[in-house]
Design a protein around this motif. Structure first.
Motif, mmCIF file in Angstrom:
data_model
loop_
_atom_site.group_PDB
_atom_site.id
_atom_site.type_symbol
_atom_site.label_atom_id
_atom_site.label_comp_id
_atom_site.label_asym_id
_atom_site.label_seq_id
_atom_site.Cartn_x
_atom_site.Cartn_y
_atom_site.Cartn_z
ATOM 1 N N THR A 183 0.831 -1.209 0.000
ATOM 2 C CA THR A 183 0.000 0.000 0.000
ATOM 3 C C THR A 183 0.864 1.257 0.000
ATOM 4 N N ILE A 184 1.865 1.279 0.862
ATOM 5 C CA ILE A 184 2.757 2.449 0.909
ATOM 6 C C ILE A 184 3.479 2.619 -0.428
ATOM 7 N N GLU A 185 4.035 1.527 -0.921
ATOM 8 C CA GLU A 185 4.815 1.633 -2.172
ATOM 9 C C GLU A 185 3.946 2.095 -3.331
ATOM 10 N N SER A 186 2.743 1.530 -3.466
ATOM 11 C CA SER A 186 1.944 1.922 -4.631
ATOM 12 C C SER A 186 1.413 3.347 -4.476
ATOM 13 N N THR A 187 1.128 3.736 -3.231
ATOM 14 C CA THR A 187 0.689 5.120 -3.006
ATOM 15 C C THR A 187 1.773 6.107 -3.447
ATOM 16 N N LEU A 188 3.005 5.811 -3.095
ATOM 17 C CA LEU A 188 4.102 6.711 -3.481
ATOM 18 C C LEU A 188 4.385 6.620 -4.973
ATOM 19 N N ARG A 189 4.396 5.408 -5.490
ATOM 20 C CA ARG A 189 4.768 5.210 -6.896
ATOM 21 C C ARG A 189 3.813 5.953 -7.825
ATOM 22 N N GLY A 241 2.285 13.660 -14.309
ATOM 23 C CA GLY A 241 3.160 13.063 -15.317
ATOM 24 C C GLY A 241 4.532 12.686 -14.773
ATOM 25 N N LYS A 242 4.603 12.423 -13.458
ATOM 26 C CA LYS A 242 5.910 12.141 -12.850
ATOM 27 C C LYS A 242 5.962 10.723 -12.315
ATOM 28 N N ARG A 243 7.122 10.106 -12.513
ATOM 29 C CA ARG A 243 7.349 8.792 -11.921
ATOM 30 C C ARG A 243 8.119 8.943 -10.614
ATOM 31 N N VAL A 244 7.865 8.026 -9.682
ATOM 32 C CA VAL A 244 8.567 8.022 -8.399
ATOM 33 C C VAL A 244 9.189 6.637 -8.225
ATOM 34 N N HIS A 245 10.474 6.606 -7.897
ATOM 35 C CA HIS A 245 11.151 5.326 -7.684
ATOM 36 C C HIS A 245 11.065 4.987 -6.193
ATOM 37 N N VAL A 246 10.533 3.805 -5.896
ATOM 38 C CA VAL A 246 10.200 3.441 -4.515
ATOM 39 C C VAL A 246 10.779 2.077 -4.174
ATOM 40 N N PHE A 247 11.437 1.976 -3.033
ATOM 41 C CA PHE A 247 11.918 0.657 -2.585
ATOM 42 C C PHE A 247 11.939 0.595 -1.059
ATOM 43 N N THR A 248 12.017 -0.611 -0.531
ATOM 44 C CA THR A 248 11.738 -0.820 0.893
ATOM 45 C C THR A 248 12.654 -1.874 1.490
ATOM 46 N N HIS A 249 13.005 -1.672 2.773
ATOM 47 C CA HIS A 249 13.542 -2.799 3.527
ATOM 48 C C HIS A 249 12.806 -2.949 4.856
ATOM 49 N N LEU A 250 12.842 -4.170 5.367
ATOM 50 C CA LEU A 250 12.369 -4.445 6.714
ATOM 51 C C LEU A 250 13.583 -4.428 7.629
ATOM 52 N N SER A 251 13.425 -3.852 8.780
ATOM 53 C CA SER A 251 14.502 -3.950 9.757
ATOM 54 C C SER A 251 13.857 -3.919 11.121
ATOM 55 N N HIS A 252 14.648 -3.910 12.198
ATOM 56 C CA HIS A 252 14.056 -3.882 13.536
ATOM 57 C C HIS A 252 12.962 -4.932 13.639
ATOM 58 N N THR A 256 10.746 2.709 3.853
ATOM 59 C CA THR A 256 10.583 2.923 2.416
ATOM 60 C C THR A 256 11.310 4.193 1.983
ATOM 61 N N THR A 257 12.061 4.073 0.912
ATOM 62 C CA THR A 257 12.769 5.217 0.338
ATOM 63 C C THR A 257 12.098 5.579 -0.978
ATOM 64 N N TYR A 258 11.956 6.874 -1.244
ATOM 65 C CA TYR A 258 11.388 7.262 -2.545
ATOM 66 C C TYR A 258 12.190 8.420 -3.135
ATOM 67 N N VAL A 259 12.363 8.337 -4.442
ATOM 68 C CA VAL A 259 13.182 9.307 -5.172
ATOM 69 C C VAL A 259 12.362 9.833 -6.344
ATOM 70 N N PHE A 260 12.406 11.138 -6.536
ATOM 71 C CA PHE A 260 11.757 11.700 -7.740
ATOM 72 C C PHE A 260 12.573 12.887 -8.237
ATOM 73 N N ALA A 261 12.422 13.186 -9.504
ATOM 74 C CA ALA A 261 13.153 14.320 -10.075
ATOM 75 C C ALA A 261 12.568 15.618 -9.508
ATOM 76 N N ASN A 262 13.445 16.575 -9.200
ATOM 77 C CA ASN A 262 12.964 17.858 -8.702
ATOM 78 C C ASN A 262 11.934 18.469 -9.653
ATOM 79 N N GLY A 263 11.044 19.282 -9.099
ATOM 80 C CA GLY A 263 10.101 20.053 -9.907
ATOM 81 C C GLY A 263 10.781 21.280 -10.496
ATOM 82 N N ASP A 264 9.976 22.149 -11.077
ATOM 83 C CA ASP A 264 10.513 23.330 -11.762
ATOM 84 C C ASP A 264 11.272 24.261 -10.819
#
Lengths: 537, 537
Positions: free
Chosen positions: A415-421, A428-439, A449-457
């Motif tokens: 749910t978190i990943e698809s919400t961010l993606r 018109g923007k893509r977001v790169h999303v990936f996750t690890h479990l820890s603790h 979860t880490t998410y990366v996107f290209a800066n806006g204008d």
């Protein structure tokens, strides 16, 4: 010197390898470089302080700029654009509990707001001033940074609350001890901050969260001094320590922290295994902790994080060899990387290694030794520098974290990943999303979860895009059985979501604590709960 | 049927072996047998109920007698003398959260006091009514005693809060799980009671205290329903679970408890070792837990407890053989017995056994196998029946418990023991006192002291003598770095000592919780804090 507008030491920076740039560009398109404000320009904006003069309070512009913002992505964009928002009116650097009490009395006389400040590493807005009319005094605890006592029988060390991670460990090490608390912010964050925000370190499987490490201490509140005696365990009513943990400044300033320390272990290594798919990897992680195998750390990357980490690592030739080796063993596309810390006596280390190999084998785990794991451990505190490397290429990066029970982990992660993606698809923007479990816990685990996107204008567009992502993901978290934070705390950014998790009565209990020790509501305004809600219960 | 005037099942009793009687007579002189009131005579004293009629509330005399007293020595003397003090005006046995809410509404309409009642096993006066003018309604949770749900992935079981120990385990066992919470009161005490009083079980080294087992649940408060979601760990502000733990009824009635359960281990045995002296034994105990050796239990008797246990065990011939064997190995007068529980997978069990043997050897420990330990485990819930066996011989027995850091264990133990031993010297009376350490933590341990003295001339004299001992030892505990209770809770008996431990601000925080959810101060009067103190903060 510490960077005024980003993470860590100015002398140190990371850069993105070419393979990493290609990978990101392929996933989310090219970056967009935005400008960086200068310190001078920002200092020029700082308004006159509203504080009366006080010998212990600094009101120069640079000190106020350096205490105005934390380390969230929103803070980053404020610092890089120069559009800072409110500054504290002054900053004090007390060196004793007496000085803290004096500052509290001054704040009462002058009707000030107070912001307790540890390492300034909050990613949730804890230390950002807000303007509710009263002048704002930030109290930086950084000069109370000494080991004051070590009781070797009871394994309790007493520190000034402003001691940052490296000074905790460097003062304990020559005596043969470690605290073992290694949050990602270790380089800058402090003991008092860890307690106030209920922090968790990477090796919590062995050493526990800060809740388990915090044995007692002293809090200076507007109503007087709260002393928490060290007692190993007690049934004498509710535990006051637990009211201080996570209080985020509302009970007062933590001045002294007593922590449970551990002799440095005979042996410690970090091992890496790869699993053929998520289902098997996640089940193995759950079983490892539920079987009580003595690990000090477990971190499991999902397939996208595994792929991303291998791409960003550089060294494409070595990675190619690794992937060939894994392929022979049936571990290819969709593989998931697990890093395991083993720490203990030689006998415990060997017993745990044997047990974990037997268990992971039955879930298709392929053991690859300690090379990658020890590399991770070596570089584990440099990760926050990656934001600058990505920024220089025109990308914004942020992380979100929660925890939930095992039976809800997959649902919540997806749910978190698809919400961010999909969160910026309408722009018109893509977001790169990936996750690890820890603790990991027998009951469940954290989801990071880490998410990366290209800066806006421009900076402000980027901030608005970030806000949309953060808000929609945070709502999904609290409405799908997750906590709004497993390790970052509430601050101002997570406060709107807290009532969903705690309920109206839970919030009333939490607010009641603040009302008891801070009846004038002078401390940490809008942190943990919003100002406007304060009167409502 | 449950005994109305003492511990446990009427069908079961212990008797003291001849060797035990001789031992006690030698140490503290002959006992003095006092009479026992009859149930009929006590029922005849019960005054008319002040409650209006309600279909769910029982007001018959016997039900009210059976809910008037707990299991402290003072309760025992009240029950045996027939001088009971206040009775509840009625007892309700709700079967659902709805019924509890209805009873709370009734209590508000009729301006009642409410006493939440689990197993009635308090040894600190929690469930005893006091007379402050309002009629008293006791709410016995015993009918909410079912396993409602088991999440095997997350290892969380949901129970009605009135489920007593044996029904917790018997409902989990066919499913392959255990809670592993075994307080001395296990036969009668309930999940809700464990949570409300922060209980600890004998195998807390493996399973944790109730704080670690309690994952969430439901509390019905006068202000509404407080729901505690299950989350494995969180940094989202202070933990509301921790405010319920130890709340001793002040926040409401706990109706549903979610607990962390564990698959039944492959292997479990209890091992016994003897050490030549206290210093070596206590150091070995500390090192075993600080080395994180995977034990499920550790109990260390001091020399007097060791001697007393061997004398009370009967079987003088076998004990003689054991002592001969130990003598050959240099373990004679002053020896201390340690019982260790080992629980886990076969691999973990073997690894821990090897590690513990190596460690204890270097402190002169002599390993004697599992015979004595498994005997202890078999009979561990029969100990509370010993009070009746001693009473029949004319002796009164009570226990005191605390916890402190390792560097204070010897000082506090000796202070408690000498205070009790000499506590009645001015009345020409000897007191037999012995102690064990259990519930060991890396930071410290609990200290559990038993004291026996011959009854006084009558019940009331005996009660007064007990009060002198209890009061002087309790004062010594809180003024010498101990908690007023490690596992029994505060109730009414320990309430006067709590402010020393918590401080004025700590007490204000605790009282504030009650004020938030129980603004009319209807719940648990005089428990945790005294009525008269309530208004003062």
């Amino acid at each position: 010197m510490r960077r005024w507008n980003g993470w860590g030491d100015e002398q140190f920076s990371l850069s993105l390898p070419d393979s990493g740039q290609d990978f990101l560009s392929d996933r989310i398109g090219p970056g967009r470089q935005l400008g960086n404000a200068t310190l001078e320009a920002v200092c020029d904006q700082v308004p006159a302080s509203r504080l009366p003069e006080h010998p212990a309070i600094h009101t120069d512009a640079e000190t106020r700029v350096r205490h105005a913002r934390g380390q969230s992505l929103e803070d980053w964009l404020a610092m890089r654009s120069g559009d800072f928002g409110p500054f504290p009116d002054g900053v004090a650097f007390p060196e004793s509990g007496d000085m803290v009490r004096e500052l509290l009395a001054f704040a009462k006389d002058e009707d000030l707001h107070i912001i307790p400040y540890g390492g300034g590493t909050s990613v949730a807005g804890h230390i950002n001033p807000v303007d509710h009319g009263r002048p704002v005094l930030t109290i930086d605890m950084g000069r109370m940074n000494r080991l004051l006592d070590l009781d070797e029988d009871s394994q309790i060390a007493t520190f000034g609350a402003g001691t940052p991670g490296p000074l905790v460990e460097s003062q304990l090490k020559p005596l043969g001890y470690t605290l073992g608390h290694f949050p990602q912010s270790f380089e800058l964050s402090t003991l008092g901050g860890w307690v106030a925000s209920r922090s968790s370190g990477q090796q919590s499987l062995r050493y526990g969260r800060i809740e388990q490490l915090f044995a007692g201490g002293t809090v200076e509140s507007p109503e007087g001094t709260l002393t928490l005696p060290t007692i190993p365990a007690s049934s004498a009513g509710p535990d006051v320590r637990e009211m201080v943990l996570g209080s985020e400044g509302h009970l007062g300033l933590i001045t002294e922290v007593k922590v449970r320390v551990t002799p440095i272990a005979e042996r410690e290594q970090f091992h890496v295994l790869f699993f053929p798919d998520w289902e098997q990897a996640r089940t193995a992680a759950r079983r490892l902790v539920q079987q009580k195998i003595q690990l000090s750390m477990l971190r499991l990357s999902n397939a996208t994080e595994t792929e991303t980490q291998l791409a960003l690592a550089g060294h494409p030739k070595q990675i190619g060899l690794l992937e060939t080796f894994l392929g022979w063993r049936g571990v290819a596309d969709g593989k998931c990387m697990m890093t395991l810390g083993l720490t203990g006596s030689k006998a415990q280390y060997s017993a745990a290694l044997k047990q974990l190999k037997a268990l992971t084998k039955s879930y298709g785990g392929v053991y690859t030794g300690t090379y990658l794991g020890n590399k991770w451990a070596e570089k584990r505190f440099t990760m926050p520098y990656l934001r600058e490397a990505l920024w220089d290429e025109g990308y914004a990066v942020d992380t979100l974290e929660t925890a939930t029970d095992w039976n809800n982990v997959d649902h919540l992660m997806h749910t978190i990943e698809s919400t961010l993606r999909d969160g910026l698809a309408d722009e018109g923007k893509r977001v790169h999303v990936f996750t690890h479990l820890s603790h990991v816990y027998s009951q469940g685990c954290s989801i990071y979860t880490t998410y990366v996107f290209a800066n806006g204008d421009d900076h402000d567009t980027t901030r608005r895009q970030w806000q949309r992502l953060k808000q929609s993901a945070s709502e999904q978290i609290v409405h799908n059985g997750g906590t709004i934070s497993h390790q970052h705390g509430v601050g101002k950014d997570h406060a709107p979501y807290l009532p969903v998790e705690k309920g109206a009565l839970g919030m009333a209990l939490i607010r009641g604590l603040g009302r008891t020790l801070d009846p004038d509501q002078r401390l940490s305004p809008d942190t943990l709960y919003a100002w406007n809600d304060k009167e409502s219960s």
